[in-house]
Design an enzyme around this catalytic site. Structure first.
Site, PDB file in Angstrom:
ATOM      1  N   TYR A  54      -1.933   0.495  10.152  1.00  0.00           N
ATOM      2  CA  TYR A  54      -2.191  -0.243   8.900  1.00  0.00           C
ATOM      3  C   TYR A  54      -0.938  -0.239   8.019  1.00  0.00           C
ATOM      4  O   TYR A  54      -0.481  -1.284   7.547  1.00  0.00           O
ATOM      5  CB  TYR A  54      -3.382   0.396   8.169  1.00  0.00           C
ATOM      6  CG  TYR A  54      -3.564  -0.097   6.749  1.00  0.00           C
ATOM      7  CD1 TYR A  54      -4.061  -1.371   6.496  1.00  0.00           C
ATOM      8  CD2 TYR A  54      -3.229   0.710   5.666  1.00  0.00           C
ATOM      9  CE1 TYR A  54      -4.218  -1.826   5.189  1.00  0.00           C
ATOM     10  CE2 TYR A  54      -3.387   0.262   4.367  1.00  0.00           C
ATOM     11  CZ  TYR A  54      -3.875  -1.007   4.131  1.00  0.00           C
ATOM     12  OH  TYR A  54      -4.026  -1.459   2.841  1.00  0.00           O
TER      13      TYR A  54
ATOM     14  N   THR B 184       0.807  -1.218   0.000  1.00  0.00           N
ATOM     15  CA  THR B 184       0.000   0.000   0.000  1.00  0.00           C
ATOM     16  C   THR B 184       0.842   1.270   0.000  1.00  0.00           C
ATOM     17  O   THR B 184       1.959   1.290   0.526  1.00  0.00           O
ATOM     18  CB  THR B 184      -0.907   0.006   1.258  1.00  0.00           C
ATOM     19  OG1 THR B 184      -1.465   1.309   1.419  1.00  0.00           O
ATOM     20  CG2 THR B 184      -0.133  -0.311   2.525  1.00  0.00           C
TER      21      THR B 184
HETATM   22  N1  LIG Z   1      -8.839  -0.855  -1.349  1.00  0.00           N
HETATM   23  C1  LIG Z   1      -7.721  -0.137  -1.477  1.00  0.00           C
HETATM   24  O1  LIG Z   1      -7.776   1.041  -1.903  1.00  0.00           O
HETATM   25  C2  LIG Z   1      -6.383  -0.740  -1.129  1.00  0.00           C
HETATM   26  C3  LIG Z   1      -5.249   0.071  -1.263  1.00  0.00           C
HETATM   27  C4  LIG Z   1      -3.996  -0.455  -0.935  1.00  0.00           C
HETATM   28  C5  LIG Z   1      -3.878  -1.791  -0.548  1.00  0.00           C
HETATM   29  N2  LIG Z   1      -4.988  -2.551  -0.425  1.00  0.00           N
HETATM   30  C6  LIG Z   1      -4.804  -3.957  -0.002  1.00  0.00           C
HETATM   31  O2  LIG Z   1      -5.447  -4.817  -0.942  1.00  0.00           O
HETATM   32  C7  LIG Z   1      -5.923  -5.994  -0.287  1.00  0.00           C
HETATM   33  C8  LIG Z   1      -7.378  -6.218  -0.664  1.00  0.00           C
HETATM   34  O3  LIG Z   1      -8.138  -5.097  -0.239  1.00  0.00           O
HETATM   35  P1  LIG Z   1      -9.681  -4.928  -0.603  1.00  0.00           P
HETATM   36  O4  LIG Z   1      -9.944  -3.482  -0.758  1.00  0.00           O
HETATM   37  O5  LIG Z   1     -10.055  -5.861  -1.694  1.00  0.00           O
HETATM   38  O6  LIG Z   1     -10.357  -5.391   0.764  1.00  0.00           O
HETATM   39  P2  LIG Z   1     -11.521  -6.435   1.037  1.00  0.00           P
HETATM   40  O7  LIG Z   1     -11.843  -6.348   2.475  1.00  0.00           O
HETATM   41  O8  LIG Z   1     -12.628  -6.270   0.068  1.00  0.00           O
HETATM   42  O9  LIG Z   1     -10.797  -7.829   0.735  1.00  0.00           O
HETATM   43  C9  LIG Z   1     -10.035  -8.513   1.686  1.00  0.00           C
HETATM   44  C10 LIG Z   1     -10.556  -9.945   1.735  1.00  0.00           C
HETATM   45  O10 LIG Z   1      -9.756 -10.702   2.626  1.00  0.00           O
HETATM   46  C11 LIG Z   1     -10.600 -11.481   3.461  1.00  0.00           C
HETATM   47  N3  LIG Z   1      -9.853 -11.689   4.704  1.00  0.00           N
HETATM   48  C12 LIG Z   1      -9.504 -10.748   5.629  1.00  0.00           C
HETATM   49  N4  LIG Z   1      -8.765 -11.318   6.589  1.00  0.00           N
HETATM   50  C13 LIG Z   1      -8.651 -12.626   6.276  1.00  0.00           C
HETATM   51  C14 LIG Z   1      -7.993 -13.741   6.878  1.00  0.00           C
HETATM   52  N5  LIG Z   1      -7.313 -13.609   8.023  1.00  0.00           N
HETATM   53  N6  LIG Z   1      -8.073 -14.947   6.272  1.00  0.00           N
HETATM   54  C15 LIG Z   1      -8.769 -15.105   5.120  1.00  0.00           C
HETATM   55  N7  LIG Z   1      -9.402 -14.085   4.499  1.00  0.00           N
HETATM   56  C16 LIG Z   1      -9.339 -12.877   5.074  1.00  0.00           C
HETATM   57  C17 LIG Z   1     -11.879 -10.674   3.620  1.00  0.00           C
HETATM   58  O11 LIG Z   1     -12.990 -11.493   3.911  1.00  0.00           O
HETATM   59  C18 LIG Z   1     -11.996 -10.031   2.241  1.00  0.00           C
HETATM   60  O12 LIG Z   1     -12.753 -10.826   1.357  1.00  0.00           O
HETATM   61  C19 LIG Z   1      -5.693  -5.770   1.211  1.00  0.00           C
HETATM   62  O13 LIG Z   1      -4.545  -6.489   1.601  1.00  0.00           O
HETATM   63  C20 LIG Z   1      -5.459  -4.271   1.321  1.00  0.00           C
HETATM   64  O14 LIG Z   1      -4.615  -3.955   2.400  1.00  0.00           O
HETATM   65  C21 LIG Z   1      -6.246  -2.069  -0.693  1.00  0.00           C
HETATM   66  O1  LIG Z   2     -16.546   9.375   3.707  1.00  0.00           O
HETATM   67  C1  LIG Z   2     -15.395   9.732   3.410  1.00  0.00           C
HETATM   68  C2  LIG Z   2     -14.364   8.819   3.134  1.00  0.00           C
HETATM   69  C3  LIG Z   2     -13.103   9.300   2.845  1.00  0.00           C
HETATM   70  N1  LIG Z   2     -12.857  10.634   2.802  1.00  0.00           N
HETATM   71  C4  LIG Z   2     -11.506  11.122   2.470  1.00  0.00           C
HETATM   72  O2  LIG Z   2     -11.171  10.606   1.187  1.00  0.00           O
HETATM   73  C5  LIG Z   2      -9.777  10.311   1.110  1.00  0.00           C
HETATM   74  C6  LIG Z   2      -9.603   8.853   0.728  1.00  0.00           C
HETATM   75  O3  LIG Z   2     -10.039   8.063   1.811  1.00  0.00           O
HETATM   76  P1  LIG Z   2     -10.384   6.497   1.677  1.00  0.00           P
HETATM   77  O4  LIG Z   2     -11.189   6.269   0.443  1.00  0.00           O
HETATM   78  O5  LIG Z   2     -10.938   6.031   2.976  1.00  0.00           O
HETATM   79  O6  LIG Z   2      -8.962   5.832   1.403  1.00  0.00           O
HETATM   80  P2  LIG Z   2      -7.576   5.994   2.182  1.00  0.00           P
HETATM   81  O7  LIG Z   2      -7.781   6.256   3.636  1.00  0.00           O
HETATM   82  O8  LIG Z   2      -6.733   6.960   1.409  1.00  0.00           O
HETATM   83  O9  LIG Z   2      -6.983   4.527   2.098  1.00  0.00           O
HETATM   84  C7  LIG Z   2      -7.085   3.731   0.920  1.00  0.00           C
HETATM   85  O10 LIG Z   2      -5.960   3.958   0.133  1.00  0.00           O
HETATM   86  C8  LIG Z   2      -4.734   3.596   0.751  1.00  0.00           C
HETATM   87  C9  LIG Z   2      -3.616   3.871  -0.235  1.00  0.00           C
HETATM   88  O11 LIG Z   2      -3.556   5.213  -0.585  1.00  0.00           O
HETATM   89  C10 LIG Z   2      -4.787   2.118   1.093  1.00  0.00           C
HETATM   90  O12 LIG Z   2      -3.608   1.735   1.709  1.00  0.00           O
HETATM   91  C11 LIG Z   2      -5.955   1.774   1.982  1.00  0.00           C
HETATM   92  O13 LIG Z   2      -6.056   0.372   2.134  1.00  0.00           O
HETATM   93  C12 LIG Z   2      -7.211   2.271   1.338  1.00  0.00           C
HETATM   94  O14 LIG Z   2      -8.290   2.103   2.258  1.00  0.00           O
HETATM   95  C13 LIG Z   2      -9.214  10.630   2.505  1.00  0.00           C
HETATM   96  O15 LIG Z   2      -8.706  11.924   2.471  1.00  0.00           O
HETATM   97  C14 LIG Z   2     -10.431  10.626   3.416  1.00  0.00           C
HETATM   98  O16 LIG Z   2     -10.316  11.470   4.527  1.00  0.00           O
HETATM   99  C15 LIG Z   2     -13.847  11.545   3.070  1.00  0.00           C
HETATM  100  O17 LIG Z   2     -13.618  12.750   3.052  1.00  0.00           O
HETATM  101  N2  LIG Z   2     -15.087  11.066   3.361  1.00  0.00           N
END
Ligand SMILES: NC(=O)c1ccc[n+]([C@@H]2O[C@H](COP(=O)([O-])OP(=O)(O)OC[C@H]3O[C@@H](n4cnc5c(N)ncnc54)[C@H](O)[C@@H]3O)[C@@H](O)[C@H]2O)c1
Ligand SMILES: O=c1ccn([C@@H]2O[C@H](COP(=O)(O)OP(=O)(O)O[C@H]3O[C@H](CO)[C@@H](O)[C@H](O)[C@H]3O)[C@@H](O)[C@H]2O)c(=O)[nH]1
Length: 336
Positions: free
Chosen positions: A144, A120
């Site tokens: 995190y 991330t």
């Molecule tokens: N969404 C983002 O913007 C973002 C950004 C950076 C990194 N990531 C990383 O990408 C990965 C996927 O994120 P996502 O947004 O798809 O989240 P998500 O919650 O939709 O997916 C995570 C999945 O992992 C499963 N899970 C959690 N803990 C588990 C465990 N101990 N054993 C088995 N399954 C488990 C959950 O049930 C879920 O289906 C994460 O590792 C997250 O840190 C996400």
């Molecule tokens: O209801 C909301 C939700 C979010 N935000 C803002 O929107 C931006 C983005 O927030 P969010 O969508 O929650 O994502 P992040 O906190 O930036 O984190 C995401 O993006 C990261 C990488 O940049 C990843 O590591 C994390 O897993 C993923 O959750 C931030 O400034 C928040 O404060 C709002 O203002 N209102």
């Protein structure tokens, strides 16, 4: 040569399910492990086995790896909410770092040699300069980010022994939904900006809270680099191929477009796509939020030949909104 089976941990979640679709579309055999704490069976294709277990259960993971003759792992499973990691850090270290340690041990015992890890942008903390390249200092400002950086370090040290090679993909803000409508973000208790805003746009919420309007950015709201989930999934398939092609090489790549968009700009674009404005409530900052995160993505583009197809912000929002509308209709039909 036939393609090895890929284990996708967290494959019933948001990003993992899109990676499963990308692998499946490209003809890779896939098996999913997910404990369904935040995932949904319905986003995993019927043809893909889904094993409901916890990746922290090393014995169960060893059995899965052996039974399915897994050749490589895409590791998405984990906990993802930045502010939650501030209030419950112990859980984040357990579910992200400790569980990844167990998975890695199972992989080494089962002889699985390639692992692609969901890292991330939160590993960079609040960077002094943007765009951020992969050599920028890693100083997370929330648990995190630390939980992910510790896992990266563990992978780096184990890879140095020659036991595995790994890729760490540091995602910036992932958004949007499968262009064919097969998956999108479901997750319970949404916290991500675009998901929350789309829920407001379809009427599931009354408004969007804007967390902080006094950041050192042009409009005072945080800037992020939003990447379409289908482009990210395509990057995973390329990264997997690179890991298998060169078992001596490990890598760390940023995944983003190199473009920053503020919270208010995202909401304005959503209004344009939706045709009606969502209500904003301007409020205080949220804990753990860095002001600005924008990726330098040269390595991903040059080393993997990644060519994004869905980078337009309007396209990202349209796909997220049409997924949200479909979810809303489905839920309404169930309640009727
Ligand atoms: N969404 C983002 O913007 C973002 C950004 C950076 C990194 N990531 C990383 O990408 C990965 C996927 O994120 P996502 O947004 O798809 O989240 P998500 O919650 O939709 O997916 C995570 C999945 O992992 C499963 N899970 C959690 N803990 C588990 C465990 N101990 N054993 C088995 N399954 C488990 C959950 O049930 C879920 O289906 C994460 O590792 C997250 O840190 C996400
Ligand atoms: O209801 C909301 C939700 C979010 N935000 C803002 O929107 C931006 C983005 O927030 P969010 O969508 O929650 O994502 P992040 O906190 O930036 O984190 C995401 O993006 C990261 C990488 O940049 C990843 O590591 C994390 O897993 C993923 O959750 C931030 O400034 C928040 O404060 C709002 O203002 N209102």
């Amino acid at each position: 040569m036939s393609k090895p089976t890929i284990l996708v941990t967290g494959g019933a979640g948001y990003i993992g399910s899109h990676a499963v679709l990308a692998l499946y579309d490209a003809g890779w055999p896939v098996v999913v492990v997910d404990n369904l704490s935040n995932g949904s069976r319905e986003v995993v294709p019927d043809e893909v086995p889904l094993i409901e277990t916890d990746i922290g259960d090393a014995a169960a993971m060893r059995a899965v790896l052996k039974e399915h003759r897994v050749g490589a792992i895409m590791h998405f499973a984990g906990s993802i909410v930045v502010p939650e990691s501030v209030t419950d850090p112990h859980f984040y270290y357990r579910n992200n770092t400790v569980a990844s340690h167990a998975l890695l041990g199972a992989a080494m015992e089962a002889g699985v040699r390639h692992l692609l890890f969901s890292s991330t942008a939160a590993t960079y903390g609040a960077p002094e300069t943007v765009p951020i390249d992969e050599d920028a200092p890693t100083r997370p400002i929330n648990p995190y980010g630390w939980s992910k950086l510790m896992t990266e370090q563990m992978l780096r040290d184990v890879a140095a022994t020659g036991a595995i090679n790994y890729g760490a993909l540091r995602y910036f803000n992932v958004a949007g939904a499968d262009p064919k409508g097969r998956s999108g973000q479901i997750g319970k208790g949404a916290t991500h900006l675009l998901k929350v805003a789309c829920e407001a746009a379809v009427g599931k919420r009354s408004h969007v809270d804007v967390f902080g309007t006094d950041y050192p950015t042009p409009d005072g709201t945080c800037i992020r680099d939003y990447i379409h989930v289908a482009d990210l999934a395509a990057a995973h398939v390329l990264a997997l191929e690179a890991l298998i092609a060169d078992p001596a090489e490990s890598f760390t790549f940023n995944c983003g477009y190199g473009r920053g968009t503020s919270v208010l700009e995202m909401l304005e674009m959503l209004d344009r796509v939706n045709g009606t404005p969502v209500k904003r409530v301007l409020g205080p900052r949220r804990a753990g939020d860095p002001p600005q995160l924008v990726a330098a993505n040269r390595r991903l583009v040059e080393r993997l030949g990644w060519q994004p197809r869905f980078a337009d912000t309007g396209t990202i929002i349209e796909s997220a909104l049409s997924w949200e509308r479909r979810l809303f209709q489905k839920e309404a039909a169930v309640c009727a």
